[in-house]
Design a protein around this motif. Sequence first.
Motif, PDB file in Angstrom:
ATOM      1  N   PHE A  27       2.713 -44.900  -1.466  1.00  0.00           N
ATOM      2  CA  PHE A  27       2.923 -46.330  -1.264  1.00  0.00           C
ATOM      3  C   PHE A  27       4.333 -46.600  -0.734  1.00  0.00           C
ATOM      4  CE2 PHE A  27       3.779 -50.692  -2.856  1.00  0.00           C
ATOM      5  CZ  PHE A  27       2.829 -51.346  -2.090  1.00  0.00           C
ATOM      6  N   ALA A  28       5.314 -45.862  -1.220  1.00  0.00           N
ATOM      7  CA  ALA A  28       6.688 -46.009  -0.733  1.00  0.00           C
ATOM      8  C   ALA A  28       6.776 -45.553   0.732  1.00  0.00           C
ATOM      9  CB  ALA A  28       7.654 -45.215  -1.601  1.00  0.00           C
ATOM     10  N   ALA A  33       7.084 -46.920   6.544  1.00  0.00           N
ATOM     11  CA  ALA A  33       6.429 -46.807   7.857  1.00  0.00           C
ATOM     12  C   ALA A  33       6.107 -48.186   8.426  1.00  0.00           C
ATOM     13  CB  ALA A  33       5.161 -45.970   7.745  1.00  0.00           C
ATOM     14  N   ASN A  34       5.570 -49.068   7.607  1.00  0.00           N
ATOM     15  CA  ASN A  34       5.244 -50.418   8.068  1.00  0.00           C
ATOM     16  C   ASN A  34       6.492 -51.227   8.379  1.00  0.00           C
ATOM     17  OD1 ASN A  34       2.469 -50.138   8.043  1.00  0.00           O
ATOM     18  ND2 ASN A  34       2.283 -50.792   5.920  1.00  0.00           N
ATOM     19  N   SER A  35       7.544 -51.061   7.593  1.00  0.00           N
ATOM     20  CA  SER A  35       8.804 -51.767   7.854  1.00  0.00           C
ATOM     21  C   SER A  35       9.383 -51.343   9.196  1.00  0.00           C
ATOM     22  CB  SER A  35       9.815 -51.489   6.737  1.00  0.00           C
ATOM     23  OG  SER A  35       9.335 -51.975   5.514  1.00  0.00           O
ATOM     24  N   GLU A  76      17.323 -46.609   3.033  1.00  0.00           N
ATOM     25  CA  GLU A  76      18.027 -46.818   1.763  1.00  0.00           C
ATOM     26  C   GLU A  76      17.375 -47.919   0.945  1.00  0.00           C
ATOM     27  OE1 GLU A  76      22.242 -47.432   1.736  1.00  0.00           O
ATOM     28  OE2 GLU A  76      22.546 -45.872   3.234  1.00  0.00           O
ATOM     29  N   ARG A  77      17.031 -49.023   1.600  1.00  0.00           N
ATOM     30  CA  ARG A  77      16.430 -50.148   0.880  1.00  0.00           C
ATOM     31  C   ARG A  77      15.086 -49.780   0.267  1.00  0.00           C
ATOM     32  NH1 ARG A  77      17.607 -55.649   4.312  1.00  0.00           N
ATOM     33  NH2 ARG A  77      19.874 -55.533   4.147  1.00  0.00           N
ATOM     34  N   VAL A  78      14.247 -49.099   1.027  1.00  0.00           N
ATOM     35  CA  VAL A  78      12.932 -48.705   0.503  1.00  0.00           C
ATOM     36  C   VAL A  78      13.115 -47.701  -0.627  1.00  0.00           C
ATOM     37  CG1 VAL A  78      10.740 -47.559   1.039  1.00  0.00           C
ATOM     38  CG2 VAL A  78      11.681 -49.257   2.613  1.00  0.00           C
ATOM     39  N   HIS A  79      14.039 -46.767  -0.457  1.00  0.00           N
ATOM     40  CA  HIS A  79      14.285 -45.783  -1.511  1.00  0.00           C
ATOM     41  C   HIS A  79      14.750 -46.468  -2.794  1.00  0.00           C
ATOM     42  CE1 HIS A  79      16.308 -42.555  -3.754  1.00  0.00           C
ATOM     43  NE2 HIS A  79      15.323 -41.825  -3.254  1.00  0.00           N
ATOM     44  N   ARG A  80      15.686 -47.410  -2.678  1.00  0.00           N
ATOM     45  CA  ARG A  80      16.161 -48.144  -3.861  1.00  0.00           C
ATOM     46  C   ARG A  80      15.034 -48.946  -4.503  1.00  0.00           C
ATOM     47  NH1 ARG A  80      20.856 -49.819  -0.848  1.00  0.00           N
ATOM     48  NH2 ARG A  80      19.852 -51.838  -0.720  1.00  0.00           N
ATOM     49  N   LEU A  81      14.176 -49.529  -3.684  1.00  0.00           N
ATOM     50  CA  LEU A  81      13.073 -50.334  -4.191  1.00  0.00           C
ATOM     51  C   LEU A  81      12.130 -49.501  -5.060  1.00  0.00           C
ATOM     52  CD1 LEU A  81      11.556 -53.090  -4.058  1.00  0.00           C
ATOM     53  CD2 LEU A  81      10.350 -52.173  -2.073  1.00  0.00           C
TER      54      LEU A  81
END
Length: 94
Positions: A27-28, A33-35, A76-81
């Motif tokens: 999901f991450a 990928a979508n972002s 970075e943002r997705v990883h933090r999320l």
Amino acid sequence: MIPVILKPIMPINPSIIKFDQKLPHVFAQLTLANSITLTPGTVTLDIEGDTFVIHALTHDAVKSLLPDGLQGEMQERVHRLFEHSDLHNKKEVA
């Protein structure tokens, strides 16, 4: 992206780039990928394990994803999320 399209001399430099991004679950990966695909001038072509394959229309798009060998802001943002997410530990409900 509009200035790129409207300039008489197309300032494009199409590139295929790859980068590795360790994320905790699928999901991450799909969120990243979508972002990337929703960002003008970039399209996610494939995810191979932890490797993302991206088509970028301009050099600026490449730099935003791979700034001087560092991790891009979006990654970075997705990883933090998702870094403390427990989605991979939850069971599916039938």
